[in-house]
Design a protein around this motif. Structure first.
Motif, PDB file in Angstrom:
ATOM      1  N   ASP A  51       0.847  -1.000  -0.032  1.00 12.84           N
ATOM      2  CA  ASP A  51       0.074   0.139   0.194  1.00 12.84           C
ATOM      3  C   ASP A  51       0.838   1.214   0.096  1.00 12.84           C
ATOM      4  N   ASN A  52       0.154   2.577   0.011  1.00 10.81           N
ATOM      5  CA  ASN A  52       0.978   3.659  -0.140  1.00 10.81           C
ATOM      6  C   ASN A  52       1.536   4.062   1.174  1.00 10.81           C
ATOM      7  N   HIS A  53       1.374   3.374   2.241  1.00  8.48           N
ATOM      8  CA  HIS A  53       2.019   3.578   3.592  1.00  8.48           C
ATOM      9  C   HIS A  53       3.482   2.545   3.807  1.00  8.48           C
ATOM     10  N   GLY A  54       3.775   1.859   2.732  1.00  9.55           N
ATOM     11  CA  GLY A  54       4.832   0.959   2.588  1.00  9.55           C
ATOM     12  C   GLY A  54       4.659  -0.043   3.387  1.00  9.55           C
ATOM     13  N   LYS A  55       3.253  -0.753   3.520  1.00  6.33           N
ATOM     14  CA  LYS A  55       3.086  -1.820   4.193  1.00  6.33           C
ATOM     15  C   LYS A  55       2.809  -3.136   3.114  1.00  6.33           C
ATOM     16  N   LEU A  56       3.617  -4.047   3.405  1.00  3.94           N
ATOM     17  CA  LEU A  56       3.477  -5.351   2.616  1.00  3.94           C
ATOM     18  C   LEU A  56       2.145  -6.221   3.233  1.00  3.94           C
ATOM     19  N   ARG A  57       1.396  -6.694   2.290  1.00  2.00           N
ATOM     20  CA  ARG A  57       0.241  -7.442   2.554  1.00  2.00           C
ATOM     21  C   ARG A  57       0.352  -8.516   1.726  1.00  2.00           C
ATOM     22  N   ILE A  58       0.614  -9.654   2.520  1.00  3.35           N
ATOM     23  CA  ILE A  58       1.044 -11.096   1.861  1.00  3.35           C
ATOM     24  C   ILE A  58      -0.146 -12.044   2.350  1.00  3.35           C
ATOM     25  N   SER A  59      -0.590 -12.650   1.414  1.00  5.12           N
ATOM     26  CA  SER A  59      -1.870 -13.570   1.580  1.00  5.12           C
ATOM     27  C   SER A  59      -1.656 -14.843   0.764  1.00  5.12           C
ATOM     28  N   GLY A  60      -2.375 -15.847   1.249  1.00  4.75           N
ATOM     29  CA  GLY A  60      -2.521 -17.118   0.401  1.00  4.75           C
ATOM     30  C   GLY A  60      -3.765 -17.935   0.549  1.00  4.75           C
ATOM     31  N   GLU A  61      -4.237 -18.595  -0.147  1.00  2.00           N
ATOM     32  CA  GLU A  61      -5.337 -19.654   0.222  1.00  2.00           C
ATOM     33  C   GLU A  61      -5.372 -20.738  -0.974  1.00  2.00           C
ATOM     34  N   ARG A  62      -5.629 -21.916  -0.231  1.00  2.00           N
ATOM     35  CA  ARG A  62      -5.645 -23.058  -1.331  1.00  2.00           C
ATOM     36  C   ARG A  62      -6.710 -23.860  -0.713  1.00  2.00           C
ATOM     37  N   GLN A  63      -7.125 -24.768  -1.695  1.00  2.00           N
ATOM     38  CA  GLN A  63      -8.336 -25.764  -1.361  1.00  2.00           C
ATOM     39  C   GLN A  63      -7.456 -27.154  -0.988  1.00  2.00           C
ATOM     40  N   VAL A  64      -8.039 -27.535   0.115  1.00  2.00           N
ATOM     41  CA  VAL A  64      -7.446 -28.782   0.541  1.00  2.00           C
ATOM     42  C   VAL A  64      -8.090 -30.058   0.315  1.00  2.00           C
ATOM     43  N   SER A  65      -9.357 -30.011   0.458  1.00  2.00           N
ATOM     44  CA  SER A  65     -10.367 -30.991  -0.099  1.00  2.00           C
ATOM     45  C   SER A  65     -11.740 -30.592  -0.023  1.00  2.00           C
ATOM     46  N   ASP A  75       1.011  -9.230   7.447  1.00  5.06           N
ATOM     47  CA  ASP A  75       1.470  -7.820   7.123  1.00  5.06           C
ATOM     48  C   ASP A  75       2.739  -7.337   7.638  1.00  5.06           C
ATOM     49  N   PHE A  76       3.555  -6.645   6.636  1.00  4.36           N
ATOM     50  CA  PHE A  76       4.940  -6.543   7.215  1.00  4.36           C
ATOM     51  C   PHE A  76       5.026  -4.927   6.668  1.00  4.36           C
ATOM     52  N   GLN A  77       5.803  -4.176   7.602  1.00  3.59           N
ATOM     53  CA  GLN A  77       6.080  -2.983   7.241  1.00  3.59           C
ATOM     54  C   GLN A  77       7.556  -2.924   6.697  1.00  3.59           C
ATOM     55  N   VAL A  78       7.665  -2.163   5.415  1.00  6.49           N
ATOM     56  CA  VAL A  78       8.935  -2.112   4.878  1.00  6.49           C
ATOM     57  C   VAL A  78      10.001  -1.349   5.751  1.00  6.49           C
ATOM     58  N   PRO A  79      10.979  -1.596   5.978  1.00  4.77           N
ATOM     59  CA  PRO A  79      11.884  -0.631   6.795  1.00  4.77           C
ATOM     60  C   PRO A  79      12.012   0.295   6.124  1.00  4.77           C
ATOM     61  N   ASP A  80      12.363   1.584   6.867  1.00  4.82           N
ATOM     62  CA  ASP A  80      12.708   2.904   6.407  1.00  4.82           C
ATOM     63  C   ASP A  80      13.894   3.142   5.500  1.00  4.82           C
ATOM     64  N   ASP A  81      14.666   2.180   5.531  1.00  2.29           N
ATOM     65  CA  ASP A  81      16.049   2.133   4.731  1.00  2.29           C
ATOM     66  C   ASP A  81      15.752   1.653   3.695  1.00  2.29           C
ATOM     67  N   GLY A 202      -4.494   4.457  -6.115  1.00  3.00           N
ATOM     68  CA  GLY A 202      -5.380   4.164  -5.085  1.00  3.00           C
ATOM     69  C   GLY A 202      -4.622   3.385  -3.898  1.00  3.00           C
ATOM     70  N   GLY A 203      -3.401   3.423  -3.762  1.00  2.00           N
ATOM     71  CA  GLY A 203      -2.661   2.551  -2.863  1.00  2.00           C
ATOM     72  C   GLY A 203      -2.549   1.093  -2.591  1.00  2.00           C
ATOM     73  N   HIS A 204      -2.796   0.482  -3.778  1.00  2.00           N
ATOM     74  CA  HIS A 204      -2.624  -1.063  -3.461  1.00  2.00           C
ATOM     75  C   HIS A 204      -2.183  -1.637  -4.680  1.00  2.00           C
ATOM     76  N   GLY A 205      -1.072  -1.582  -4.909  1.00  3.21           N
ATOM     77  CA  GLY A 205      -0.162  -2.145  -6.005  1.00  3.21           C
ATOM     78  C   GLY A 205       0.316  -3.702  -5.891  1.00  3.21           C
ATOM     79  N   LEU A 206      -0.268  -4.380  -6.648  1.00  6.95           N
ATOM     80  CA  LEU A 206      -0.163  -6.049  -6.840  1.00  6.95           C
ATOM     81  C   LEU A 206       1.486  -5.952  -7.152  1.00  6.95           C
ATOM     82  N   ILE A 207       2.195  -6.803  -6.611  1.00  5.65           N
ATOM     83  CA  ILE A 207       3.677  -7.386  -7.147  1.00  5.65           C
ATOM     84  C   ILE A 207       3.485  -8.536  -7.821  1.00  5.65           C
ATOM     85  N   GLY A 208       4.143  -8.493  -8.722  1.00  8.18           N
ATOM     86  CA  GLY A 208       4.235  -9.748  -9.896  1.00  8.18           C
ATOM     87  C   GLY A 208       5.444 -10.517  -9.182  1.00  8.18           C
ATOM     88  N   PHE A 209       5.474 -11.853  -9.361  1.00  8.72           N
ATOM     89  CA  PHE A 209       6.475 -12.667  -8.971  1.00  8.72           C
ATOM     90  C   PHE A 209       7.515 -12.904 -10.289  1.00  8.72           C
TER      91      PHE A 209
END
Length: 212
Positions: A51-65, A75-81, A202-209
């Motif tokens: 997001d535009n505050h430098g916060k990483l939002r990491i998520s995942g979901e998968r079907q088990v059965s 969520d993880f805040q990107v370090p200032d440096d 809008g402050g929510h950029g998707l990061i590609g792999f």
């Protein structure tokens, strides 16, 4: 079709878990490593956003059965440096570890960021000074008028009046400082958009792999 998809999602039975992670310091960068080996995730089941505050939002979901699903969110805040606008993600399919690389800022990039971070506090102090200046100026003008009046009365009476000079508040200097801070705030806004492209959408950029 959208209604059917929403209904299917509502029937899912989710199990939440917290994956182990570690932050590794490397030359010129910091790498957040999230271990998903026990969860069985694939790259297409993961999402990394910033997001535009430098916060990483990491998520995942998968079907088990059936309607049983596994998911996580972190969520993880990107370090200032580190440069929030140049974050990259890579998923190692062999050991199933998600690597999120955060390049460090160069000395030339750190200076304007540090100056911009100090601007809000300085701007607030300048506003307080600007607010107080008119009242102080009015008070000093009133005292000066009283001193002048006393001096005139003493002269008229044939006596000698001693008037002590007072140093006036340089309100023009305060005004110049405020204008300079406003210009600095405008520079910070421009710098923020350059450093964090997600702020413009809008402050929510998707990061590609990446593959490496």
């Amino acid at each position: 079709m959208a209604a059917a998809a929403a209904a299917a999602t509502s029937l899912r039975n989710y199990t939440d878990f917290v994956p182990p992670h570690q932050l590794v310091e490397e030359a010129g960068k910091k790498v957040l490593q999230i271990n998903l080996s026990a969860a069985g995730f694939k790259k297409e089941q993961l999402r990394v956003r910033i997001d535009n505050h430098g916060k990483l939002r990491i998520s995942g979901e998968r079907q088990v059965s059936g309607n049983r699903w596994s998911r996580f969110h972190k969520d993880f805040q990107v370090p200032d440096d580190c440069n929030a606008g140049d974050v990259r993600a890579r998923f190692d399919s062999r050991d199933r570890v998600l690597h999120i690389t955060m390049p460090k800022l160069s000395p030339a990039e750190e200076e304007p960021k540090a100056a911009a971070a100090a601007t809000p506090a300085d701007h607030g102090a300048a506003q307080a000074q600007q607010t107080a200046a008119p009242a102080d100026q009015e008070k000093e003008d009133k005292e000066e008028e009283d001193d002048d009046g006393a001096a005139n009365d003493g002269a008229a009476a044939g006596g000698t009046a001693l008037v002590t000079g007072r140093r006036k508040t340089p309100w023009r200097v305060v005004l110049a400082v405020v204008l300079a801070l406003v210009a600095a705030a405008g520079f910070y806004a421009k710098y923020r958009l350059m450093m964090d492209p997600s702020a413009a959408d809008g402050g929510h950029g998707l990061i590609g792999f990446s593959d490496h």
